[in-house]
Motif scaffolding. Structure first.
Motif, PDB file in Angstrom:
ATOM      1  N   GLY A  70       0.833  -1.187   0.000  1.00 35.59           N
ATOM      2  CA  GLY A  70       0.000   0.000   0.000  1.00 35.59           C
ATOM      3  C   GLY A  70       0.866   1.235   0.000  1.00 35.59           C
ATOM      4  O   GLY A  70       1.980   1.271  -0.528  1.00 35.59           O
ATOM      5  N   ALA A  71       0.365   2.279   0.592  1.00 40.16           N
ATOM      6  CA  ALA A  71       1.108   3.544   0.607  1.00 40.16           C
ATOM      7  C   ALA A  71       2.406   3.415   1.373  1.00 40.16           C
ATOM      8  O   ALA A  71       3.435   3.945   0.988  1.00 40.16           O
ATOM      9  N   ALA A  72       2.382   2.717   2.474  1.00 41.56           N
ATOM     10  CA  ALA A  72       3.589   2.499   3.291  1.00 41.56           C
ATOM     11  C   ALA A  72       3.254   1.457   4.321  1.00 41.56           C
ATOM     12  O   ALA A  72       2.114   1.282   4.707  1.00 41.56           O
ATOM     13  N   GLY A  73       4.255   0.700   4.755  1.00 40.61           N
ATOM     14  CA  GLY A  73       3.965  -0.278   5.798  1.00 40.61           C
ATOM     15  C   GLY A  73       4.890  -1.458   5.785  1.00 40.61           C
ATOM     16  O   GLY A  73       6.063  -1.346   5.479  1.00 40.61           O
ATOM     17  N   SER A  74       4.320  -2.651   6.104  1.00 39.61           N
ATOM     18  CA  SER A  74       5.102  -3.859   6.312  1.00 39.61           C
ATOM     19  C   SER A  74       5.520  -4.474   4.997  1.00 39.61           C
ATOM     20  O   SER A  74       5.263  -3.951   3.921  1.00 39.61           O
ATOM     21  N   GLY A  75       6.143  -5.661   5.089  1.00 44.47           N
ATOM     22  CA  GLY A  75       6.591  -6.363   3.898  1.00 44.47           C
ATOM     23  C   GLY A  75       8.010  -6.068   3.513  1.00 44.47           C
ATOM     24  O   GLY A  75       8.464  -6.489   2.436  1.00 44.47           O
TER      25      GLY A  75
END
Length: 982
Positions: A634-639
């Motif tokens: 998505g826009a920013a986050g985990s992974g």
């Protein structure tokens, strides 16, 4: 001017000393009281530690040593007092006026006599204090005669005082090499020379002890330790040594349980001493037969399972062999063979720690017989190979036993496995040494025969008997060579390769067999008919988690060595099919990286028109998964973990594919598109540009992901830095640097600075890129200064940025100094570096120190190379105006702001600054010392006297004067740290 401090009256000093004595007694009362609370004990220890650095400690320690044990509790105060006296002499000698040195010496010697009967820790510390005082006290020229005279008269008391004298004589040579004592190299050399001139006198004393006290075991132990100390310092004359009765006594004492350790330690030091003497052959002739006579003692220790005694004797045998090897193999081959047999006994010991003692000897011997040694002629080498051959054959059998997994290995913890793996690496090195002497082919034959003899029994119970078979395969794995033509034609290697795929996957056997195939990759490159079978065997190992790592590494070795045989269209298609099928397996990232590297080697050998399509085929499943991972983010986050793993694999592909040649005229005639062809890695990176930009957009705040992202650019740059497509990465720099600079301004990760550094190192001499570099460096510098000035702790809070920024600054100074020195950035960078000298992070601190060192080296070097007159003037103006700030930062750092192990890196910077302009910098240094707490002023004065002495100011290329300078700096640092000034 400051008013001179008022001199303390005698009554004031006496009052402070009395109070300190009472406080010391109270502190020890707390420590010895079983009812004391933990916090009270901690405070008492802290107070005593601080007290040792005060001036009152001199008098109080002396008075404590004069008290009876029952007056100071259980005697621990005596140990404390003796330690304090030694520490004060070692670190705080400058506190004492010269006219008090003699009185201190006499007081210490009186204490030594008083504690001659023990406790031993007190006596040892007092003797060390006397030895340190002797090293400091230049006026005391007759140390050894004075001590011998004092402790052997009157004759009636001589035996009672012998423990004191022998302890003193033992520690004196040791303190001569104690570089924590802050004396100039000249004084240390004088002290050594004074001891050496008394060597014969000491030997005569020890002979007298032997004649009159040989029945007193404690005294003979002390005499052996004393002689060992003087031998270690090379302080005795050879002729007098050979006449000493202590040599024969030491060999005989090996049979005495109570004298064994001291005797063998002395003999080891004797061996080292005689290695360096001129009359070496005569001394060796008197030693080696006696050493060989100790072999029955070793055999008895093995029989009795006495590992300590076996270890000690093995060390003696090995040290004798190593020190005398060149002399013996050239002049006394029989003795050399005999010593090798003794050392072989140690190598065959079942305890790995004992066997490992011998390993370096086998390397040295193999080098002399069949390596780079220069002792033997070609004819002598042939004879030596025949004489030592049987010994090396026996060594192979011993090593195979050492390499075998113990029966309890199934229950090992990971650290135990790591220890055994490290030990097997060492065993493997010795096997390689044996191959030099016996030839690889004969060694492989021996291992194969041992393997073959075990296979029938092994088939009956593989689960129980795999260890012996695995050890045979492991040994064969270590026996490869590239310098022996017979190896590549040996039938036994064919047989070994045929056996390996048939071995069952039990224990560690499959792992070792697969790794062995990878190790024999060079042999397989000359026997491509065997390759398909080996590739199938290795590929099968990828399906098991236990052997996947071994299989991926073996595949990498095979593809590297056999790439030209695998670069056929059909074979490449099979490799790609194998690679794509691995995405259905649960492989670790490191294993996938190895597989991509393996394919990269083969891709490099393809016809040029096929290289980029093959790279795209390898990259395609990675890109699909990377895009999917980015979409899930998505826009920013985990992974970030998955993205990092995929970037790491792409990085290997970009960094490893390296075509061997540019397109030829024939290639271009067949395919005109090759006319303007660039490096395939550069082309692939251009195709990945948008995806990599998305990585920043999704994971710009994740430093680990950004590090992997920047490696893609870094490794592509390095890959194209040489070879037929050299410099192709330069095409990307005008687009890459502005992009990375913009990223850094948004998310100041240090890896972006590193990308700038890589580009600058590679293409600084390209005129068309000068403005690109200038803009990027200017913008990154402003962003760095903004980050590092946010809070008072911003510099220590961002060590990676500090590290990479000042590494970048050093590159600018070396490649294009005007980018920094002729701009307004230089003052802020200098001030930031002064603050960075106090950072605790090791790499960041070294980067800052390196930057300062480069600045001063440029100043001392003058106008030359890239340094124009304008650049030099700007630097000189900077240093004159701000050098005092650098001096202040250096003095505070050395005084304790950074760990003591970093002081040696600061010393060259301080010397570079000091020698810039002696008169000006001395004033800076005096002001810097005055800024320290008052307790450090005396140490600072000593430092200034030492570093501005003619001996220390001579400019050499890290020569004698630098040693004098460095020792003065380290002594000042140690004294300040004891007082905890900063």
């Amino acid at each position: 001017r400051e008013a001179a401090p008022r001199r303390e009256s005698w009554h004031q000093r006496s009052g402070r000393t009395c109070a300190a004595m009472e406080n010391v007694k109270q502190a020890f009362a707390v420590l010895q009281n079983p009812q004391s609370q933990t916090e009270q004990i901690r405070e008492a220890n802290h107070w005593l530690e601080h007290f040792q650095s005060t001036t009152e400690a001199w008098t109080v320690a002396d008075q404590l040593l004069s008290l009876q044990a029952d007056q100071v509790g259980n005697g621990s105060a005596h140990v404390f007092a003796a330690q304090t006296m030694r520490a004060k002499i070692q670190y705080d000698w400058a506190e004492l006026p010269a006219d008090s040195h003699g009185a201190l010496r006499d007081s210490l010697l009186a204490h030594v006599v008083r504690f001659g009967g023990g406790p031993q820790p007190v006596l040892t510390q007092l003797c060390l204090a006397v030895a340190t005082l002797a090293l400091h006290m230049e006026a005391w020229q007759s140390v050894i005669p004075d001590l011998i005279g004092r402790f052997t008269t009157p004759a009636a008391d001589a035996v009672a005082k012998l423990p004191c004298l022998l302890e003193l004589l033992t520690v004196l040579p040791e303190e001569a090499e104690n570089f924590k004592v802050g004396v100039m190299p000249r004084r240390r050399d004088e002290f050594r020379a004074g001891l050496r001139s008394c060597g014969q006198q000491v030997l005569a004393l020890l002979a007298m002890v032997h004649d009159q006290c040989r029945s007193l075991q404690p005294l003979m132990q002390a005499a052996l330790r004393c002689l060992a100390s003087w031998l270690k310092g090379s302080l005795v004359p050879e002729d007098a040594l050979m006449a000493s009765p202590l040599l024969a006594f030491a060999f005989g004492a090996v049979a005495d349980e109570k004298l064994f350790d001291e005797a063998v330690d002395m003999l080891v030091d004797l061996v080292h001493f005689t290695h360096h003497t001129e009359a070496r052959a005569q001394l060796v002739a008197g030693i080696v037969p006696h050493v060989l006579g100790l072999v029955p003692h070793f055999d008895a220790a093995v029989q009795a399972e006495d590992e300590d005694k076996a270890r000690t004797l093995c060390r003696l045998f090995t040290e004798t062999g190593e020190q005398y090897l060149q002399l013996l193999i050239a002049q006394q081959l029989e003795w050399a063979v005999g010593l090798s047999g003794a050392i072989l006994r140690g190598a065959a010991h079942p305890e790995p720690e004992i066997a490992e003692i011998t390993f370096n000897f086998w390397y040295m011997l193999s080098e002399e017989i069949a390596g780079g040694g220069r002792t033997l002629t070609d004819v002598q080498r042939v004879d030596a190979r025949n004489r030592f051959g049987p010994c090396f054959v026996q060594l192979l059998k011993a090593l195979r036993g050492l390499a075998e997994f113990p029966t309890d290995s199934d229950g090992w913890h990971e650290d135990q496995r790591d220890d055994f793996r490290r030990f097997r690496y060492a065993v493997g090195d010795v096997l390689t040494d044996a191959c030099k002497v016996l030839t690889s082919t004969s060694c492989i034959q021996e291992s194969y025969d041992a393997l073959n003899s075990r296979l029938q029994e092994f088939a009956s119970n593989p689960q129980r008997l795999w260890r012996g078979v695995e050890a045979c395969v492991f040994c064969a794995r270590q026996m490869i060579t590239s310098n022996e033509p017979a190896f590549f034609q040996a039938e036994v290697v064919h047989k070994l390769m045929q056996v390996l795929p048939t071995l069952p996957a039990v224990g560690e056997l499959s792992n070792t067999a697969i790794r062995t195939v990878g190790t024999y990759a060079n042999w397989l490159s000359r026997h491509p008919e065997v390759l398909p079978q080996m590739l199938t065997f290795v590929t099968r190992g990828l399906s098991s988690d236990k052997s996947a790592a071994a299989a991926s590494q073996a595949m990498k070795h095979l593809c590297d060595a056999c790439a030209e045989h695998l670069a056929e269209e059909s074979t490449m298609a099979e490799l790609l099919q194998m690679y794509h099928s691995t995405f259905e397996l649960e492989l670790h990232t490191a294993d996938r990286v190895d597989l991509v590297a393996a394919l990269s080697f083969v891709v490099s050998q393809l016809p040029l028109s096929h290289v980029l399509p093959a790279m795209q085929a390898v990259a395609q499943p990675l890109i699909v998964r990377l895009q999917a991972a980015l979409d899930r983010t998505g826009a920013a986050g985990s992974g970030g973990g998955e993205v990092s793993a995929l970037l790491e694999q792409l990085c290997v592909l970009l960094g490893k594919v390296a075509p061997a040649s540019a397109p030829s005229s024939d290639d271009i005639a067949r395919d005109p598109r090759l006319q303007d062809m660039h490096h395939p890695a550069v082309q692939l990176l251009q195709q990945l540009w948008g995806v990599l930009d998305s990585v920043f957009a999704r994971h710009g705040s994740d430093s680990k992901v950004m590090e992997k992202l920047c490696r893609c650019y870094k490794h592509t740059s390095r890959n194209t830095a040489q070879g037929p497509f050299r410099g192709d990465f330069k095409l990307l720099v005008p687009h890459l640097l502005p992009q990375v600079t913009g990223w850094f301004e948004q998310q100041p990760h240090s890896c972006f600075l590193y990308v700038n550094n890589v580009c600058l190192k590679g293409y600084y001499d390209s005129p068309g890129l000068l403005q690109v570099f200038s803009d990027a460096f200017n913008r990154m510098s402003i962003a760095t200064f903004r980050l590092l000035s946010l809070t008072p702790t911003s510099i220590p809070d961002n060590p990676d940025v500090v590290d990479d920024y000042f590494e970048l600054c050093s590159t600018v100074l070396l490649r294009s100094p005007s980018l920094l020195l002729e701009t307004q950035l230089v003052l802020t960078a200098f001030q930031c570096a002064c603050a960075g000298l106090h950072i605790q992070h090791r790499e960041a601190h070294r980067a800052v120190v390196g930057f300062m060192e480069h600045l001063l080296q440029i100043h001392h070097g003058g106008v030359r190379g890239p340094i124009t007159a304008t650049t030099y003037t700007a630097l000189e103006t900077l240093l004159i105006a701000n050098g005092s700030q650098l001096m202040q930062a250096l003095i505070v750092a050395i005084a304790g702001m950074v760990p003591p192990t970093r002081v040696r890196f600061l010393s060259p910077v301080l010397k570079g600054l000091v020698t810039m302009d002696v008169r000006t910098t001395r004033e800076w240094a005096e002001n810097a010392v005055k800024s320290l707490p008052p307790d450090g002023h005396m140490d600072g004065a000593t430092l200034l006297q030492a570093i501005y002495s003619p001996e220390a100011l001579v400019r050499e290329d890290r020569g004698t004067s630098d040693k004098a300078f460095d020792h003065a700096v380290e002594a000042f640092s140690s004294a300040c740290r004891r007082r905890r000034l900063v």
